[in-house]
Design an enzyme around this catalytic site. Structure first.
Site, PDB file in Angstrom:
ATOM      1  N   PRO A   2      23.955  14.305 -58.716  1.00 15.90           N
ATOM      2  CA  PRO A   2      23.288  13.503 -59.747  1.00 15.90           C
ATOM      3  C   PRO A   2      24.047  13.551 -61.065  1.00 15.90           C
ATOM      4  CG  PRO A   2      21.696  14.871 -58.579  1.00 15.90           C
ATOM      5  CD  PRO A   2      23.053  15.327 -58.143  1.00 15.90           C
ATOM      6  N   GLU A   3      24.118  12.416 -61.745  1.00 13.14           N
ATOM      7  CA  GLU A   3      24.772  12.378 -63.052  1.00 13.14           C
ATOM      8  C   GLU A   3      23.737  12.633 -64.146  1.00 13.14           C
ATOM      9  OE1 GLU A   3      27.949   9.720 -63.598  1.00 13.14           O
ATOM     10  OE2 GLU A   3      28.266   9.396 -61.457  1.00 13.14           O
ATOM     11  N   LYS A  52      24.328  18.063 -66.741  1.00 10.40           N
ATOM     12  CA  LYS A  52      23.735  18.137 -65.413  1.00 10.40           C
ATOM     13  C   LYS A  52      22.852  19.366 -65.236  1.00 10.40           C
ATOM     14  CE  LYS A  52      27.641  15.587 -63.466  1.00 10.40           C
ATOM     15  NZ  LYS A  52      28.670  15.514 -62.416  1.00 10.40           N
ATOM     16  N   ASN A 167      31.116  10.912 -61.379  1.00 10.59           N
ATOM     17  CA  ASN A 167      32.137  10.073 -60.771  1.00 10.59           C
ATOM     18  C   ASN A 167      31.903   8.587 -61.012  1.00 10.59           C
ATOM     19  OD1 ASN A 167      34.539   9.968 -59.422  1.00 10.59           O
ATOM     20  ND2 ASN A 167      33.663  10.064 -57.373  1.00 10.59           N
ATOM     21  N   ARG A 263      37.944  14.697 -56.208  1.00  6.63           N
ATOM     22  CA  ARG A 263      36.946  13.624 -56.197  1.00  6.63           C
ATOM     23  C   ARG A 263      37.658  12.287 -56.044  1.00  6.63           C
ATOM     24  NH1 ARG A 263      32.008  14.958 -58.355  1.00  6.63           N
ATOM     25  NH2 ARG A 263      31.317  13.066 -57.267  1.00  6.63           N
TER      26      ARG A 263
END
Length: 281
Positions: A2-3, A52, A167, A263
């Site tokens: 989760p961002e 986060k 991301n 990533r």
């Protein structure tokens, strides 16, 4: 993972359900049982997010620190709590006080720990400014970026530089500003950074409001372009994230992907042309 907007949205949901209420705290799974017993019957003073990370204030210098990691979920529900299902690390329950009953279940989190105010401060001290916080100091992130030869795409994902950007937001904000993801931080101008920061603030605030990440401008929406809406478990309309090989909405060039700092990175090689250092021009 989760961002940041997800954690701020979660903090708001927890506040709406529990702020100012006495809560029952349990750990059906058992991994948080000792801490839950100590917190049971406390008043929920409030929740807040920093990047986060989530902090739930249970009073008396006690904070539950949560980091959801890749697989964590923290769901807030209205109504009476049913028997727990699955691996519930922590359950909060409130009711019988004249307000609507509510409960929240935390599962699969990377971190769920009881810390003091000093412990909370130590966690926050390791984080960069959060675009969603009113007390953010964007100059702190710039001070690190302008001295680093690390690619800007990696710097935006470094939580010690900027807190809460993940991301999706990093790929999208770089596209929106036509920035080569591989250009070093030292090559960025302050005005470019300021524009990226302001855009992150706006995009992430909208993410808190809607619960999804939408980054395309009005002229590139499905309705404006006559195209099908995006179908993806992340939801939202985006320019490059998870669009490998598909045509860029702006120039038609195929979107590319590569791995950067473990990533997947997504970008348009035409709209985000490779940066050439002045020293080699």
């Amino acid at each position: 993972m989760p961002e940041g907007h997800t954690l701020h949205r979660l903090a708001g949901a927890l506040d709406d359900a529990f702020r100012g209420r006495v809560v029952r705290v349990t750990s059906p799974q058992g991994r948080f049982a000792t801490e839950a017993a100590a917190l049971d019957g406390a008043t929920f003073e409030g929740a807040e997010a920093w990047g986060k990370h989530l902090f739930c204030d249970l009073g008396a210098d006690r904070y539950v620190h949560v980091h959801l990691g890749l697989y964590g979920k923290h769901d807030v529900h209205a109504g009476e709590a049913p028997p727990p299902v699955g691996q519930v690390r922590m359950r909060l329950v409130a009711g019988g006080d004249g307000r609507p009953a509510a409960y929240a279940d935390l599962r699969g989190a990377t971190a769920c720990e009881l810390v003091t105010g000093a412990g909370r401060a130590a966690i926050v001290a390791r984080l960069g400014p959060d675009p969603l916080r009113a007390d953010a100091e964007p100059a702190r992130a710039w001070a690190r970026i302008e001295r680093s030869r690390t690619p800007i795409a990696a710097l935006l994902m470094d939580q010690k530089v900027l807190a809460g950007v993940g991301n999706v937001y990093r790929a999208e904000v770089l596209f929106r500003h036509r920035l080569d993801p591989y250009r070093p931080g030292t090559s960025l101008r302050r005005r470019q950074y300021d524009a990226v920061w302001a855009d992150l603030v706006d995009l992430m605030r909208e993410g808190v409001r809607t619960g999804r990440i939408d980054t395309v401008r009005p002229e590139h929406t499905p309705e404006a372009m006559g195209r099908e809406p995006r179908r993806d478990d992340h939801g939202g309309e985006v320019y490059v994230y998870r669009r490998t090989g598909q045509p860029c909405f702006v120039c038609g060039t195929a979107v590319r992907t590569a791995e950067l700092v473990a990533r997947n990175l997504f970008w348009c090689p035409r709209c985000q042309r490779a940066h050439v250092s002045r020293s080699v021009q």
